[in-house]
Motif scaffolding. Structure first.
Motif, PDB file in Angstrom:
ATOM      1  N   ASN A 119      -2.292   6.771 -11.298  1.00  0.00           N
ATOM      2  CA  ASN A 119      -2.025   8.052 -11.953  1.00  0.00           C
ATOM      3  C   ASN A 119      -0.749   7.969 -12.792  1.00  0.00           C
ATOM      4  OD1 ASN A 119      -2.639  10.734 -12.597  1.00  0.00           O
ATOM      5  ND2 ASN A 119      -1.469  11.565 -10.887  1.00  0.00           N
ATOM      6  N   VAL A 120      -0.580   6.826 -13.456  1.00  0.00           N
ATOM      7  CA  VAL A 120       0.607   6.533 -14.271  1.00  0.00           C
ATOM      8  C   VAL A 120       0.210   6.518 -15.743  1.00  0.00           C
ATOM      9  CG1 VAL A 120       2.265   4.718 -14.868  1.00  0.00           C
ATOM     10  CG2 VAL A 120       1.789   5.228 -12.478  1.00  0.00           C
ATOM     11  N   GLY A 121       1.096   7.003 -16.596  1.00  0.00           N
ATOM     12  CA  GLY A 121       0.828   6.966 -18.022  1.00  0.00           C
ATOM     13  C   GLY A 121       0.877   5.558 -18.577  1.00  0.00           C
ATOM     14  N   VAL A 122       2.008   4.863 -18.351  1.00  0.00           N
ATOM     15  CA  VAL A 122       2.238   3.542 -18.933  1.00  0.00           C
ATOM     16  C   VAL A 122       2.692   2.570 -17.853  1.00  0.00           C
ATOM     17  CG1 VAL A 122       3.543   2.210 -20.631  1.00  0.00           C
ATOM     18  CG2 VAL A 122       2.931   4.593 -21.122  1.00  0.00           C
ATOM     19  N   CYS A 123       2.094   1.387 -17.824  1.00  0.00           N
ATOM     20  CA  CYS A 123       2.535   0.294 -16.957  1.00  0.00           C
ATOM     21  C   CYS A 123       3.078  -0.829 -17.851  1.00  0.00           C
ATOM     22  CB  CYS A 123       1.378  -0.245 -16.123  1.00  0.00           C
ATOM     23  SG  CYS A 123       0.628   0.932 -14.986  1.00  0.00           S
ATOM     24  N   TYR A 124       4.307  -1.229 -17.609  1.00  0.00           N
ATOM     25  CA  TYR A 124       4.928  -2.243 -18.475  1.00  0.00           C
ATOM     26  C   TYR A 124       5.776  -3.185 -17.625  1.00  0.00           C
ATOM     27  CZ  TYR A 124       7.112  -3.988 -22.834  1.00  0.00           C
ATOM     28  OH  TYR A 124       7.535  -4.756 -23.894  1.00  0.00           O
ATOM     29  N   GLY A 125       5.390  -4.446 -17.581  1.00  0.00           N
ATOM     30  CA  GLY A 125       6.183  -5.459 -16.891  1.00  0.00           C
ATOM     31  C   GLY A 125       7.240  -6.020 -17.811  1.00  0.00           C
ATOM     32  N   VAL A 126       8.497  -5.819 -17.449  1.00  0.00           N
ATOM     33  CA  VAL A 126       9.601  -6.222 -18.335  1.00  0.00           C
ATOM     34  C   VAL A 126      10.456  -7.339 -17.744  1.00  0.00           C
ATOM     35  CG1 VAL A 126       9.705  -4.016 -19.543  1.00  0.00           C
ATOM     36  CG2 VAL A 126      11.037  -4.314 -17.443  1.00  0.00           C
ATOM     37  N   GLY A 127      10.025  -7.904 -16.608  1.00  0.00           N
ATOM     38  CA  GLY A 127      10.676  -9.084 -16.064  1.00  0.00           C
ATOM     39  C   GLY A 127      12.158  -8.937 -15.801  1.00  0.00           C
ATOM     40  N   GLY A 128      12.953  -9.826 -16.431  1.00  0.00           N
ATOM     41  CA  GLY A 128      14.386  -9.881 -16.171  1.00  0.00           C
ATOM     42  C   GLY A 128      15.215  -8.792 -16.826  1.00  0.00           C
ATOM     43  N   VAL A 129      14.583  -7.838 -17.484  1.00  0.00           N
ATOM     44  CA  VAL A 129      15.331  -6.753 -18.124  1.00  0.00           C
ATOM     45  C   VAL A 129      16.097  -5.933 -17.079  1.00  0.00           C
ATOM     46  CG1 VAL A 129      15.150  -4.660 -19.531  1.00  0.00           C
ATOM     47  CG2 VAL A 129      13.727  -6.635 -20.058  1.00  0.00           C
ATOM     48  N   PHE A 130      15.540  -5.810 -15.877  1.00  0.00           N
ATOM     49  CA  PHE A 130      16.231  -5.081 -14.816  1.00  0.00           C
ATOM     50  C   PHE A 130      17.579  -5.730 -14.500  1.00  0.00           C
ATOM     51  CE2 PHE A 130      12.703  -2.646 -12.328  1.00  0.00           C
ATOM     52  CZ  PHE A 130      12.196  -2.153 -13.516  1.00  0.00           C
ATOM     53  N   ASP A 131      17.614  -7.062 -14.492  1.00  0.00           N
ATOM     54  CA  ASP A 131      18.864  -7.774 -14.205  1.00  0.00           C
ATOM     55  C   ASP A 131      19.925  -7.474 -15.259  1.00  0.00           C
ATOM     56  OD1 ASP A 131      17.851  -8.923 -11.924  1.00  0.00           O
ATOM     57  OD2 ASP A 131      17.319 -10.820 -12.874  1.00  0.00           O
ATOM     58  N   ILE A 132      19.476  -7.293 -16.506  1.00  0.00           N
ATOM     59  CA  ILE A 132      20.416  -6.972 -17.580  1.00  0.00           C
ATOM     60  C   ILE A 132      20.939  -5.547 -17.430  1.00  0.00           C
ATOM     61  CG2 ILE A 132      20.673  -6.681 -20.076  1.00  0.00           C
ATOM     62  CD1 ILE A 132      18.522  -8.882 -20.410  1.00  0.00           C
ATOM     63  N   LYS A 133      20.017  -4.609 -17.246  1.00  0.00           N
ATOM     64  CA  LYS A 133      20.434  -3.200 -17.110  1.00  0.00           C
ATOM     65  C   LYS A 133      21.182  -2.954 -15.812  1.00  0.00           C
ATOM     66  CE  LYS A 133      19.558  -0.174 -19.509  1.00  0.00           C
ATOM     67  NZ  LYS A 133      20.265   0.433 -20.673  1.00  0.00           N
ATOM     68  N   ALA A 143       0.834  -1.208   0.000  1.00  0.00           N
ATOM     69  CA  ALA A 143       0.000   0.000   0.000  1.00  0.00           C
ATOM     70  C   ALA A 143       0.864   1.251   0.000  1.00  0.00           C
ATOM     71  CB  ALA A 143      -0.933  -0.005   1.206  1.00  0.00           C
ATOM     72  N   ARG A 144       1.981   1.212   0.708  1.00  0.00           N
ATOM     73  CA  ARG A 144       2.883   2.367   0.751  1.00  0.00           C
ATOM     74  C   ARG A 144       3.517   2.605  -0.616  1.00  0.00           C
ATOM     75  NH1 ARG A 144       8.068   3.782   1.240  1.00  0.00           N
ATOM     76  NH2 ARG A 144       8.817   1.633   1.286  1.00  0.00           N
ATOM     77  N   ILE A 145       3.892   1.523  -1.290  1.00  0.00           N
ATOM     78  CA  ILE A 145       4.465   1.644  -2.635  1.00  0.00           C
ATOM     79  C   ILE A 145       3.442   2.259  -3.586  1.00  0.00           C
ATOM     80  CG2 ILE A 145       5.408   0.388  -4.607  1.00  0.00           C
ATOM     81  CD1 ILE A 145       7.274   0.379  -2.252  1.00  0.00           C
ATOM     82  N   VAL A 146       2.207   1.802  -3.489  1.00  0.00           N
ATOM     83  CA  VAL A 146       1.142   2.318  -4.359  1.00  0.00           C
ATOM     84  C   VAL A 146       0.913   3.806  -4.105  1.00  0.00           C
ATOM     85  CG1 VAL A 146      -1.334   2.179  -4.859  1.00  0.00           C
ATOM     86  CG2 VAL A 146       0.015   0.078  -4.630  1.00  0.00           C
ATOM     87  N   ARG A 147       0.877   4.202  -2.836  1.00  0.00           N
ATOM     88  CA  ARG A 147       0.683   5.620  -2.504  1.00  0.00           C
ATOM     89  C   ARG A 147       1.820   6.471  -3.047  1.00  0.00           C
ATOM     90  NH1 ARG A 147      -0.780   3.513   2.588  1.00  0.00           N
ATOM     91  NH2 ARG A 147       1.282   4.086   3.410  1.00  0.00           N
ATOM     92  N   GLU A 148       3.032   5.962  -2.925  1.00  0.00           N
ATOM     93  CA  GLU A 148       4.197   6.709  -3.402  1.00  0.00           C
ATOM     94  C   GLU A 148       4.142   6.927  -4.902  1.00  0.00           C
ATOM     95  OE1 GLU A 148       8.871   5.661  -3.998  1.00  0.00           O
ATOM     96  OE2 GLU A 148       8.099   5.436  -1.960  1.00  0.00           O
ATOM     97  N   ILE A 149       3.829   5.865  -5.648  1.00  0.00           N
ATOM     98  CA  ILE A 149       3.755   5.978  -7.104  1.00  0.00           C
ATOM     99  C   ILE A 149       2.630   6.916  -7.509  1.00  0.00           C
ATOM    100  CG2 ILE A 149       3.369   4.715  -9.261  1.00  0.00           C
ATOM    101  CD1 ILE A 149       4.586   2.246  -7.882  1.00  0.00           C
ATOM    102  N   LYS A 150       1.508   6.803  -6.836  1.00  0.00           N
ATOM    103  CA  LYS A 150       0.355   7.660  -7.155  1.00  0.00           C
ATOM    104  C   LYS A 150       0.681   9.130  -6.940  1.00  0.00           C
ATOM    105  CE  LYS A 150      -4.555   8.285  -6.145  1.00  0.00           C
ATOM    106  NZ  LYS A 150      -5.710   7.803  -5.345  1.00  0.00           N
ATOM    107  N   GLU A 151       1.393   9.435  -5.866  1.00  0.00           N
ATOM    108  CA  GLU A 151       1.756  10.824  -5.575  1.00  0.00           C
ATOM    109  C   GLU A 151       2.764  11.366  -6.576  1.00  0.00           C
ATOM    110  OE1 GLU A 151       3.119  10.815  -1.565  1.00  0.00           O
ATOM    111  OE2 GLU A 151       1.138  10.395  -0.702  1.00  0.00           O
ATOM    112  N   ILE A 152       3.696  10.514  -6.989  1.00  0.00           N
ATOM    113  CA  ILE A 152       4.732  10.933  -7.939  1.00  0.00           C
ATOM    114  C   ILE A 152       4.164  11.094  -9.342  1.00  0.00           C
ATOM    115  CG2 ILE A 152       6.869  10.200  -9.072  1.00  0.00           C
ATOM    116  CD1 ILE A 152       7.673   8.876  -6.430  1.00  0.00           C
ATOM    117  N   ALA A 153       3.208  10.226  -9.708  1.00  0.00           N
ATOM    118  CA  ALA A 153       2.553  10.260 -11.018  1.00  0.00           C
ATOM    119  C   ALA A 153       3.549  10.231 -12.180  1.00  0.00           C
ATOM    120  CB  ALA A 153       1.661  11.489 -11.128  1.00  0.00           C
TER     121      ALA A 153
END
Length: 247
Positions: free
Chosen positions: A178-192, A143-153
């Protein structure tokens, strides 16, 4: 938009550049909660086990064809698929666009050391991006993560989580964040983030990117391949039989 339906799910057989262009058009129109999902062999193999994944795919605005195995299967069925629209490539193109337009980005997922390094790498590579927040994927207070993202937009929320966790998160919150685009990219974070390296281009073109992942982490990706690839084979044969029945 070009859309085809196979295995009870939809696909948009678009080029990577077409996907990015469509996303930017929607953003310029002021749309929120744009949902992108990439489908590969591994995800296809989980469709029956996790109904949430099927729901998330069919509720997406764009479903990119992430895996070469899926591309070849659809072409074998007779559908025109112009290219493999891989999640890492689309992710990179969206980052490039965000850099030019100075758009806001939030990253959620991966281990703390990985996401910290990834943010550092992206910030250095794309100084025009406004990295407005990030958090690892091992949180307890959702819930805290969701609130943070919503506030940051942010303009983009990228999720570096495994399935079905990322699909469940997007389905649950995409209209609340309040986000423009939601995209699940899985293991791409591990690469970057430098934890893993992406397969060389010739292996990508041969459809051997999965083998490169197995070599780097046999325990995780080897287990996934043994579990999901046979399931994909059954799904492919079932789809082929159903297509012949319709003919």
């Amino acid at each position: 938009m070009k859309t085809i339906y196979v295995w009870g799910i939809k696909f948009n057989p678009l080029r990577k550049t077409e996907i990015v262009a469509q996303v930017q058009q929607w953003l310029e129109e002021g749309r929120k909660g744009i949902h992108l999902t990439g489908v590969n062999v591994a995800l296809s193999g989980r469709l029956e086990q996790y109904p949430t994944i099927k729901t998330a795919i069919n509720d997406s605005d764009i479903v990119n064809i992430d895996g070469l195995g899926v591309v070849l299967a659809l072409r074998f069925y007779g559908y025109k698929v112009p290219e493999r629209a891989a999640c890492p490539d689309i992710f990179e193109l969206l980052l490039q666009t965000a850099n030019k337009k100075h758009q806001r980005v939030y990253f959620l997922g991966a281990e703390e050391t990985v996401i910290t390094k990834m943010v550092e790498n992206i910030g250095r590579q794309y100084p025009g991006i406004d990295i407005c927040g990030y958090h690892n994927g091992f949180y307890e207070d959702e819930a805290r993560i969701v609130r943070e993202i919503k506030e940051i937009a942010p303009t983009y929320l990228f999720l570096g989580m495994s399935s079905p966790k990322k699909e469940e998160f997007i389905l649950k919150y995409k209209y609340l964040l309040n986000v423009g685009v939601c995209y699940g990219v899985g293991g791409v974070f591990d690469i970057k983030g430098g934890k893993m390296y992406r397969a060389p281009l010739f292996m990508q073109r041969l459809g051997l990117e999965w083998f490169c992942r197995i070599v780097q982490n046999p325990a995780l990706y080897g287990r996934r391949a043994l579990k999901n690839y046979p399931k994909f084979g059954r799904i492919f044969l079932k789809g082929l039989f159903e297509k012949k029945q319709r003919i």
